[in-house]
Enzyme design. Structure first.
Site, mmCIF file in Angstrom:
data_model
loop_
_atom_site.group_PDB
_atom_site.id
_atom_site.type_symbol
_atom_site.label_atom_id
_atom_site.label_comp_id
_atom_site.label_asym_id
_atom_site.label_seq_id
_atom_site.Cartn_x
_atom_site.Cartn_y
_atom_site.Cartn_z
ATOM 1 N N GLU A 12 -32.525 16.203 79.890
ATOM 2 C CA GLU A 12 -32.425 17.484 80.591
ATOM 3 C C GLU A 12 -33.210 18.601 79.893
ATOM 4 O O GLU A 12 -33.578 19.583 80.535
ATOM 5 C CB GLU A 12 -30.950 17.869 80.767
ATOM 6 C CG GLU A 12 -30.245 16.937 81.758
ATOM 7 C CD GLU A 12 -28.741 17.118 81.830
ATOM 8 O OE1 GLU A 12 -28.161 16.834 82.884
ATOM 9 O OE2 GLU A 12 -28.123 17.532 80.822
ATOM 10 N N ASP A 196 -27.068 11.820 92.009
ATOM 11 C CA ASP A 196 -26.279 10.759 92.659
ATOM 12 C C ASP A 196 -25.247 11.413 93.575
ATOM 13 O O ASP A 196 -25.100 12.628 93.570
ATOM 14 C CB ASP A 196 -25.563 9.904 91.598
ATOM 15 C CG ASP A 196 -24.644 10.747 90.719
ATOM 16 O OD1 ASP A 196 -25.107 11.222 89.670
ATOM 17 O OD2 ASP A 196 -23.491 10.989 91.119
HETATM 18 N N1 SAH Z 1 -25.832 7.267 81.535
HETATM 19 C C1 SAH Z 1 -25.375 8.123 80.479
HETATM 20 C C2 SAH Z 1 -24.058 8.801 80.829
HETATM 21 C C3 SAH Z 1 -24.249 9.877 81.863
HETATM 22 S S1 SAH Z 1 -22.805 10.781 82.175
HETATM 23 C C4 SAH Z 1 -25.219 7.293 79.218
HETATM 24 O O1 SAH Z 1 -25.018 6.111 79.304
HETATM 25 O O2 SAH Z 1 -25.285 7.872 78.152
HETATM 26 C C5 SAH Z 1 -23.366 11.838 83.469
HETATM 27 C C6 SAH Z 1 -24.086 13.100 83.071
HETATM 28 O O3 SAH Z 1 -24.731 13.663 84.205
HETATM 29 C C7 SAH Z 1 -23.152 14.219 82.599
HETATM 30 O O4 SAH Z 1 -23.803 15.014 81.649
HETATM 31 C C8 SAH Z 1 -22.813 14.999 83.875
HETATM 32 O O5 SAH Z 1 -22.813 16.387 83.678
HETATM 33 C C9 SAH Z 1 -23.904 14.618 84.885
HETATM 34 N N2 SAH Z 1 -23.462 13.907 86.104
HETATM 35 C C10 SAH Z 1 -24.335 13.444 87.037
HETATM 36 N N3 SAH Z 1 -23.675 12.767 88.011
HETATM 37 C C11 SAH Z 1 -22.351 12.811 87.701
HETATM 38 C C12 SAH Z 1 -21.194 12.253 88.314
HETATM 39 N N4 SAH Z 1 -21.256 11.512 89.414
HETATM 40 N N5 SAH Z 1 -19.980 12.472 87.715
HETATM 41 C C13 SAH Z 1 -19.920 13.225 86.589
HETATM 42 N N6 SAH Z 1 -20.984 13.739 85.967
HETATM 43 C C14 SAH Z 1 -22.210 13.551 86.488
#
Ligand code: SAH
Length: 229
Positions: A12, A196
């Site tokens: 980001e 998403d």
């Molecule tokens: N794939 C990452 C984890 C991502 S968590 C890993 O394995 O390290 C999701 C991140 O994107 C968080 O920072 C949150 O703010 C945002 N986000 C995007 N879609 C989201 C969703 N469906 N639910 C919660 N947070 C979401």
């Protein structure tokens, strides 16, 4: 002025660091803070790591240690509102914590005594964003963002959050940044691009669209810098 630009994940803030090119790196509290210059402004950039606790820590440090005077967050989110599609931008008018629950004592969801359910983002910064979106013909939705320490990939959960909080998008940091900035009287702005739809496919979509959506959001934030007074 000193402006703070924050994300939750490396992806980001990567487009921000690329844009500023030259910056100094400061190690502090298990994290890195990048100090750059933009015209007459000093810029402090950091990603917090995921979730409300890390986001609160980073926002506090940006304000208390690095003395930022405005805090702008850029990142990705899951869509709740059907108007929002992958890559679309949403600016938070207000933020709430969907996982904050002391309803056992008769309080509403998202509320603790002496707190508030909704924290409103800075109207001047929102107006700047709306004007730029109009000027450039970019779709920018204004709406409520709900934050919680959970990756939501479930239609029922998402529907529950929509109903309880009238939220348009959800993520894992915004409301905690809002609480910190509000309490320390620093105007804040939370921008997200959809990665998403917080449904069954969310994990898959997130991985596929994280980079492109994070860039949409970061590029828009950069376009705001010239207008911040
Ligand atoms: N794939 C990452 C984890 C991502 S968590 C890993 O394995 O390290 C999701 C991140 O994107 C968080 O920072 C949150 O703010 C945002 N986000 C995007 N879609 C989201 C969703 N469906 N639910 C919660 N947070 C979401």
């Amino acid at each position: 002025m000193i402006i703070g630009l924050m994300g939750a994940m490396q992806e980001e803030i990567e487009p921000l660091l690329k844009f500023f090119k030259e910056y100094e790196t400061v190690d502090y509290a298990d994290n890195k803070y990048y100090i750059a210059k933009y015209k007459d402004n000093d810029i402090v950039i950091a990603y917090s790591k995921i979730g409300k606790v890390y986001a609160s820590l980073t926002a506090t440090i940006m304000i208390e240690k690095f003395k930022i005077e405005k805090l702008l967050f850029s990142g990705v989110a899951g869509a709740i509102n059907n108007d929002l599609h992958i890559g679309d931008l949403i600016v938070a008018t207000a933020l709430c914590q969907h996982d904050l629950d002391i309803t056992a004592f008769g309080h509403p969801y998202g509320y603790v005594p002496e707190g508030k359910i909704y924290y409103k983002a800075d109207e001047t910064l929102i107006k700047i964003a709306i004007d730029i979106a109009k000027e450039k013909g970019i779709k920018l939705k204004e709406g409520i963002i709900a934050t919680g320490d959970q990756f939501v990939a479930n239609k029922e959960k998402k529907e529950w959050i929509r109903k309880k909080f009238k939220a348009d998008a959800l993520e894992m940091e915004g409301a905690s940044v809002a609480v910190v900035a509000y309490s320390l009287r620093v105007p804040f702005f939370i921008l997200r691009a959809i990665s998403d739809a917080a449904d069954m496919d969310a994990g898959f979509d997130f991985d596929e669209f994280l980079k492109s959506s994070a860039k949409n959001s970061a590029d828009f934030l950069i376009s705001m810098l010239d207008k911040i007074k």
